[in-house]
Design a protein around this motif. Structure first.
Motif, mmCIF file in Angstrom:
data_model
loop_
_atom_site.group_PDB
_atom_site.id
_atom_site.type_symbol
_atom_site.label_atom_id
_atom_site.label_comp_id
_atom_site.label_asym_id
_atom_site.label_seq_id
_atom_site.Cartn_x
_atom_site.Cartn_y
_atom_site.Cartn_z
ATOM 1 N N ILE B 691 20.490 56.734 -26.119
ATOM 2 C CA ILE B 691 19.510 57.488 -25.337
ATOM 3 C C ILE B 691 19.908 58.957 -25.373
ATOM 4 O O ILE B 691 21.063 59.301 -25.113
ATOM 5 N N ARG B 692 18.976 59.800 -25.714
ATOM 6 C CA ARG B 692 19.213 61.249 -25.657
ATOM 7 C C ARG B 692 18.367 61.855 -24.561
ATOM 8 O O ARG B 692 17.234 61.445 -24.337
ATOM 9 N N TYR B 693 18.918 62.835 -23.888
ATOM 10 C CA TYR B 693 18.164 63.524 -22.838
ATOM 11 C C TYR B 693 18.734 64.912 -22.683
ATOM 12 O O TYR B 693 19.843 65.204 -23.135
ATOM 13 N N LYS B 694 17.967 65.775 -22.041
ATOM 14 C CA LYS B 694 18.469 67.105 -21.704
ATOM 15 C C LYS B 694 18.404 67.240 -20.194
ATOM 16 O O LYS B 694 17.453 66.743 -19.568
ATOM 17 N N LEU B 695 19.373 67.919 -19.642
ATOM 18 C CA LEU B 695 19.238 68.272 -18.231
ATOM 19 C C LEU B 695 18.128 69.325 -18.142
ATOM 20 O O LEU B 695 17.909 70.065 -19.088
ATOM 21 N N PRO B 696 17.438 69.398 -17.018
ATOM 22 C CA PRO B 696 16.252 70.255 -16.945
ATOM 23 C C PRO B 696 16.518 71.691 -17.341
ATOM 24 O O PRO B 696 15.667 72.370 -17.897
ATOM 25 N N SER B 697 17.729 72.169 -17.071
ATOM 26 C CA SER B 697 17.996 73.586 -17.327
ATOM 27 C C SER B 697 18.622 73.815 -18.691
ATOM 28 O O SER B 697 18.922 74.947 -19.038
ATOM 29 N N GLU B 698 18.848 72.750 -19.448
ATOM 30 C CA GLU B 698 19.569 72.923 -20.715
ATOM 31 C C GLU B 698 18.674 72.703 -21.914
ATOM 32 O O GLU B 698 17.609 72.096 -21.813
ATOM 33 N N ASP B 699 19.144 73.186 -23.057
ATOM 34 C CA ASP B 699 18.371 73.023 -24.271
ATOM 35 C C ASP B 699 19.054 72.117 -25.285
ATOM 36 O O ASP B 699 18.489 71.832 -26.332
ATOM 37 N N THR B 700 20.271 71.730 -24.969
ATOM 38 C CA THR B 700 20.975 70.844 -25.885
ATOM 39 C C THR B 700 20.988 69.448 -25.287
ATOM 40 O O THR B 700 21.228 69.273 -24.094
ATOM 41 N N SER B 701 20.755 68.484 -26.141
ATOM 42 C CA SER B 701 20.641 67.138 -25.605
ATOM 43 C C SER B 701 22.016 66.493 -25.443
ATOM 44 O O SER B 701 23.001 66.894 -26.064
ATOM 45 N N ARG B 702 22.062 65.505 -24.586
ATOM 46 C CA ARG B 702 23.261 64.699 -24.394
ATOM 47 C C ARG B 702 22.956 63.278 -24.816
ATOM 48 O O ARG B 702 21.793 62.894 -24.902
ATOM 49 N N LEU B 703 24.014 62.530 -25.032
ATOM 50 C CA LEU B 703 23.825 61.199 -25.609
ATOM 51 C C LEU B 703 24.486 60.140 -24.736
ATOM 52 O O LEU B 703 25.593 60.329 -24.236
ATOM 53 N N ILE B 704 23.781 59.043 -24.542
ATOM 54 C CA ILE B 704 24.365 57.871 -23.881
ATOM 55 C C ILE B 704 24.253 56.722 -24.875
ATOM 56 O O ILE B 704 23.202 56.549 -25.492
ATOM 57 N N THR B 705 25.296 55.951 -25.066
ATOM 58 C CA THR B 705 25.182 54.815 -25.985
ATOM 59 C C THR B 705 25.665 53.549 -25.302
ATOM 60 O O THR B 705 26.419 53.592 -24.322
ATOM 61 N N ARG B 706 25.205 52.433 -25.832
ATOM 62 C CA ARG B 706 25.606 51.147 -25.263
ATOM 63 C C ARG B 706 25.288 50.063 -26.281
ATOM 64 O O ARG B 706 24.137 49.974 -26.745
ATOM 65 N N PRO B 707 26.256 49.236 -26.644
ATOM 66 C CA PRO B 707 25.927 48.104 -27.505
ATOM 67 C C PRO B 707 25.236 47.010 -26.688
ATOM 68 O O PRO B 707 25.519 46.850 -25.499
ATOM 69 N N VAL B 708 24.335 46.295 -27.348
ATOM 70 C CA VAL B 708 23.668 45.171 -26.696
ATOM 71 C C VAL B 708 24.287 43.909 -27.263
ATOM 72 O O VAL B 708 24.211 43.676 -28.476
ATOM 73 N N THR B 709 24.911 43.113 -26.432
ATOM 74 C CA THR B 709 25.686 41.978 -26.946
ATOM 75 C C THR B 709 25.182 40.660 -26.383
ATOM 76 O O THR B 709 24.275 40.627 -25.544
ATOM 77 N N GLY B 710 25.772 39.612 -26.867
ATOM 78 C CA GLY B 710 25.429 38.277 -26.400
ATOM 79 C C GLY B 710 25.642 38.119 -24.914
ATOM 80 O O GLY B 710 24.996 37.285 -24.267
ATOM 81 N N GLN B 711 26.500 38.939 -24.350
ATOM 82 C CA GLN B 711 26.754 38.823 -22.916
ATOM 83 C C GLN B 711 25.569 39.284 -22.076
ATOM 84 O O GLN B 711 25.494 39.008 -20.880
#
Lengths: 186, 794
Positions: B691-711
């Motif tokens: 997932i990429r998003y920017k904070l409202p005041s910023e122009d550079t995006s940040r990244l969140i990652t997460r594997p989706v597993t059998g659990q």
């Protein structure tokens, strides 16, 4: 009228007669006496306060000219029902508006202590009642909501008693098909 | 529903208390009519010649209140005839006050578009208040208004002179003639070709009820009825004697009700049918018996929705990556609800699955800090509608704003064009905005810009604490004219920039039915303009109103380009949800350009499809490109996305065959977890979520990652079992409910995957997932599904 249901009391009969004779004060009193009943009927018909006020007002104006034709052979209230129902039909036709949906928005519809589920169901049932064919709707309102007998409703609606029964049957069948298996999913 | 339940519902309906003013008004009007009637009876010879009886003869089903309202607008008309009679016969001074009021109003409201009149096509012009016999004059009312004021009786005059009445009559005639001369300039009706399941007779839009007794504007007739009106007028001009109730030919119901109770048939012969929207031809009045049931969507002709095809299954090996933008809009659900409640099936294009699903609030876990506005929650369950397939739910919820809320600098940009003149548009809009004021802080500022044929500032930036100023500006809004949305948008941004506050939320809130037909009408141009303004820090949100003319397509596009949300307001309770309960998510952005990218593990997944989000598709390379705009999230917003996928090995659930010449057909990858690839570090992974998003005041995006597993795999159904060891973990109520909503939406769209899945299944699942349901939204959904069942077997 064999049963003599809701014959107006003597005082009202007197009032009506005086109004029919041209007594303006009597007419005014009569309108004020019956405004509430007419409004209630109109509201049930359309589920919208503003529309109900318009319809009632119109019915009052019609009453001014129509009162002469009341022949004291039935209850005044039933005669008024007929007047209000006809006015409501005319009103909707003239607005080219379909009754219904109003009740969806109406905030007065359910008792305040009802649960959200009940309120929603109530609104939806009323919304469906509003879009029933007119004949079924008026029969349903008179019999189920106003508590009249089929016979009384038949007199007001000027149809045969069996027609009233049939219309109510049809209306209930439709409502049941929509809201029928209420508890099945619980 | 058994008899007693129905009885209970029908008898316990609460009738609103009688309004004393309404009663008084009705009684006065009736009394005037009564006296006139008595007088006529006594002088039968004067029939048809006396001005009085002519006036009275025009009393119609629509007299009274509506006309009184209209009277305030300054024109004396048919229904007012009755009121005049009061003046004439009873000499009641009360009417003098009305007249005075009328004269005052005529001199113009606070926003007087002098050039609107030129822009107005007669067909679009509409005014509150209903004309009866004089219907045709309605179209000319704008020109006629000043005329009427010229002849208005001096305030306080207890008696209108016959000359006055004659003057009014004359002006009325002129106005009518003018209207008829102007002819029929109704806009063409761009009817979208009905699809095969959309067909039926036309029907008027549903009526609407607003609570606090506000003035409810009435739907307008359109000028196509002009010829009918001419005839109606001619009839009305005829001597009034046989207008007396009951003597008109065709008056039905002899006997019981007597001639007094005017029957419906009379009205139809005399009064033209007003129709709220331009129609290609006079509508046949269908017999009431045909009203029920109304199984199909009835083309009102002018609601517009974006065209798109439902996402189809993709082969993971060919296209292992799926990218889309977040969407927190909810407009589609409100629209669908409205249609179903009115007994119609919504058109498939109006059903956007993600907006239906995202309408509801889900209780996903929220991170604490503002640095990371949300964290993903992923659940895998078996697909209830296709055996062998699975669903992957991805949910995020933005953190809630606690403590001091930022200030707001809001500019309301309001459409007051003729098309907004319906009960569910401008009046509802006014009330909705009053609600919104309640959720603002006293030192927030609001301004109001309106547009119709022209744009103008109605309220310069004003502190919310000066509520009465804001209210009176709102109350004075009236609808009429064409729609130059473009010019209005420019003006609104100007105001917002003038009052720009770096610390505050700067937002233009556009409220419209989306019918832009003057000014910048070019969609692309508008979108670019809004996008450019977004850069300056002024965002745009859209509130959609009305039906029949609703341009969903444009509304969506504008909100998306303006970093805002698009909500559809169909009722005051919806306004309350959007503007009060969810004010902070509507107003305060916590992240912008939120994008999702999922890479599927081809060793585990053979095919997948994204359920919904068709209009939010992004290219794979857009994900890392911070210049590409995407959806935004406000405080507390939830976004849920659902993928349906076919695990490797479930051949029977596949939608396509593998390619014969493919390197390694999925069918041959015999790779149930931990077998052939036991050594692979990704053995247990279904997919990888970014997932990429920017904070409202910023122009550079940040990244969140997460594997989706059998659990992440859980059981969809609620499992009631004791503390047994093998008890499978059950998914949350939220997952069940979201799945039910997605299923419902797909059924409404008539998707092929859903043939086996019935509304009863949706109901059962939704009931299981109902959970707490604090505000009753989920209960409402369940009832909607029940309503939809009426269409299921057609």
């Amino acid at each position: 009228m064999d049963s003599g249901f809701w014959m107006p009391d003597a005082q009202d009969t007197e009032l009506i007669k005086r109004a029919q004779a041209g007594d303006a004060a009597a007419f005014e009193a009569l309108v004020n006496d019956y405004y509430g009943i007419m409004f209630k009927m109109a509201f049930k018909w359309c589920g919208d306060r503003t529309a109900a006020e318009d319809i009632t007002q119109e019915a009052c104006i019609k009453l001014a000219r129509g009162l002469d034709s009341f022949r004291h052979d039935s209850a005044f209230t039933s005669w008024l029902y007929r007047l209000v129902i006809n006015t409501a039909k005319d009103w909707f036709k003239s607005q080219n508006r379909h009754p219904g949906a109003g009740i969806e928005q109406a905030e007065h519809v359910a008792a305040p202590e009802a649960s959200p589920d009940d309120i929603i169901l109530m609104k939806q049932v009323w919304a469906q009642i509003q879009i029933l064919p007119e004949g079924e709707k008026e029969a349903l309102i008179l019999v189920v909501s106003e508590g009249l007998s089929h016979k009384e409703a038949a007199l007001i609606l000027e149809v045969k008693e069996s027609t009233v029964s049939w219309r109510i049957h049809e209306a209930r069948k439709k409502l049941e098909s929509l809201f029928g298996k209420e508890k099945k999913y619980g | 529903m058994d008899e007693s339940a129905l009885k209970k519902i029908m008898q316990e309906i609460e009738i609103p208390p009688v309004d004393a003013n309404a009663q008084k008004r009705a009684a006065n009007l009736a009394l005037a009519e009564f006296k006139a009637h008595q007088k006529e009876k006594s002088e039968k010879s004067a029939q048809g010649t006396s001005i009085l009886s002519r006036l009275i003869g025009r009393s119609t089903p629509k007299t009274g209140k509506n006309d009184m309202k209209f009277g305030k607008k300054g024109f004396v008309f048919a229904g007012t005839g009755t009121a005049l009679a009061v003046v004439l016969v009873a000499g009641l001074a009360m009417q003098g006050g009305q007249m005075q009021d009328a004269a005052k109003q005529t001199s113009g409201g606070p926003h007087n578009f002098s050039n609107v009149a030129q822009n107005i096509t007669t067909s679009k012009l509409s005014l509150p208040g209903i004309f009866d016999v004089f219907g045709g004059e309605k179209d000319a009312a704008d020109e006629a208004m000043p005329l009427a004021s010229e002849v208005t009786a001096p305030p306080g005059t207890a008696e209108a002179s016959p000359a006055y009445i004659a003057a009014v009559e004359e002006k009325n005639e002129e106005a009518l003639e003018k209207a008829l001369r102007t002819g029929d300039s109704t806009m063409p009706v761009p009817v979208e070709a009905p699809t095969d399941r959309l067909q039926l007779p036309e029907k008027a839009p549903s009526a609407f009820k607003l609570d606090d007794g506000m003035e409810v504007a009435q739907n307008r007739a359109d000028s196509r009825a002009a010829p009918e009106r001419e005839e109606a007028k001619r009839k009305a001009q005829a001597p009034a004697q046989d207008k007396m109730a009951g003597t008109a030919p065709g008056a039905s119901s002899p006997g019981y009700a007597g001639e007094g109770a005017v029957s419906s048939s009379e009205a139809t012969t005399i009064y033209p049918e007003p129709y709220p929207y331009p129609q290609p031809m006079p509508m046949p009045v269908s017999p009431p018996v045909d009203y029920y049931p109304q199984p199909y969507y009835q083309e009102q002709g002018r609601d517009r929705f974006p065209e798109y095809k439902p996402n189809s299954f993709k082969v993971a090996q060919e296209e292992p990556v799926s990218t889309f933008s977040s969407d927190v809009d909810t407009a589609s659900y409100s629209f669908v609800r409205r249609e179903l409640n009115a007994g119609r099936l919504p058109p498939a294009q109006a059903v956007r699955i993600e907006e239906m699903v995202n309408y509801f609030d889900y209780n996903y876990p929220v991170p604490e800090s503002r640095e990371e506005p949300f964290q993903p929650t992923v659940t895998i369950v078996d697909s209830p509608w296709s055996p062998g397939r699975k669903l992957m739910h991805i949910g995020i919820k933005g953190y809630e704003i606690t403590g001091e809320k930022p200030n707001s600098n809001l500019v309301f940009l309001l459409d007051v064009s003729g098309s907004m003149n319906a009960q569910d548009k401008l009046p509802l809009l006014k009330n909705s905005l009053k609600l919104l004021l309640d959720s603002l802080k006293p030192d927030d500022t609001v301004s109001i810009v309106v547009y119709a044929g022209a744009a103008g500032t109605v309220l310069p930036p004003t502190k919310v604490s000066e509520r009465s100023t804001i209210y009176s500006a709102l109350d004075n809004l009236q609808a009429g004219g064409s729609t130059a949305g473009g010019a209005g948008i420019e003006l609104a941004y100007q105001l917002a920039e003038q009052n720009f506050n770096k610390e505050a939320v700067n937002r233009v809130i556009l409220a419209t039915d989306g019918d832009f037909n003057v000014g910048i009408t070019n969609r692309e141009q508008l979108k670019d303009y809004v996008a450019k303004k977004r850069e300056t820090g002024v965002f745009l949100s859209v509130l959609g109103f009305g039906q029949g003319n609703y341009n969903d397509d444009l509304m969506q596009a504008l909100a998306q380009n303006g970093n805002g949300t698009a909500a559809y307001i169909d009722s005051l309770s919806e306004a309350r949800k959007v503007l009060l309960d969810e004010a902070s998510s509507t107003l305060f952005p916590i992240a912008k350009d939120v994008k999702f990218q999922i890479e599927f593990n081809t060793a585990q997944i053979a095919e997948y499809r994204l359920v919904g989000y068709e209009t939010r598709h992004l290219n794979r390379e857009d994900f890392n490109n911070d210049k590409v705009d995407a959806g935004d999230m406000g405080a507390g917003h939830t976004v849920t996305a659902i993928y349906e996928f076919v695990p490797v090995g479930a051949q029977s659930a596949r939608s396509v065959d593998d390619l014969r010449y493919a390197a390694k057909p999925a069918a041959e990858v015999q790779a149930p977890i931990a077998e052939s690839k036991a050594d692979s570090p990704f053995a247990n992974e279904y997919a990888f979520l970014k997932i990429r998003y920017k904070l409202p005041s910023e122009d550079t995006s940040r990244l969140i990652t997460r594997p989706v597993t059998g659990q992440d795999q859980l059981t969809l159904q609620k499992v009631e079992c004791g503390p047994a060891d093998s008890c499978p973990a059950s998914a949350s109520d939220d997952t069940r409910f979201a799945t039910a909503v997605a299923g419902f939406a797909q059924i409404l769209r008539g998707e092929v995957n859903m043939v086996e899945y019935k509304l009863d299944d949706v109901l059962a699942l939704a009931q299981q997932g109902k959970g707490n349901d604090e505000f009753g939204y989920r209960a409402e959904f369940i009832n909607l599904v029940r309503l939809a069942k009426a269409f299921e077997n057609r």
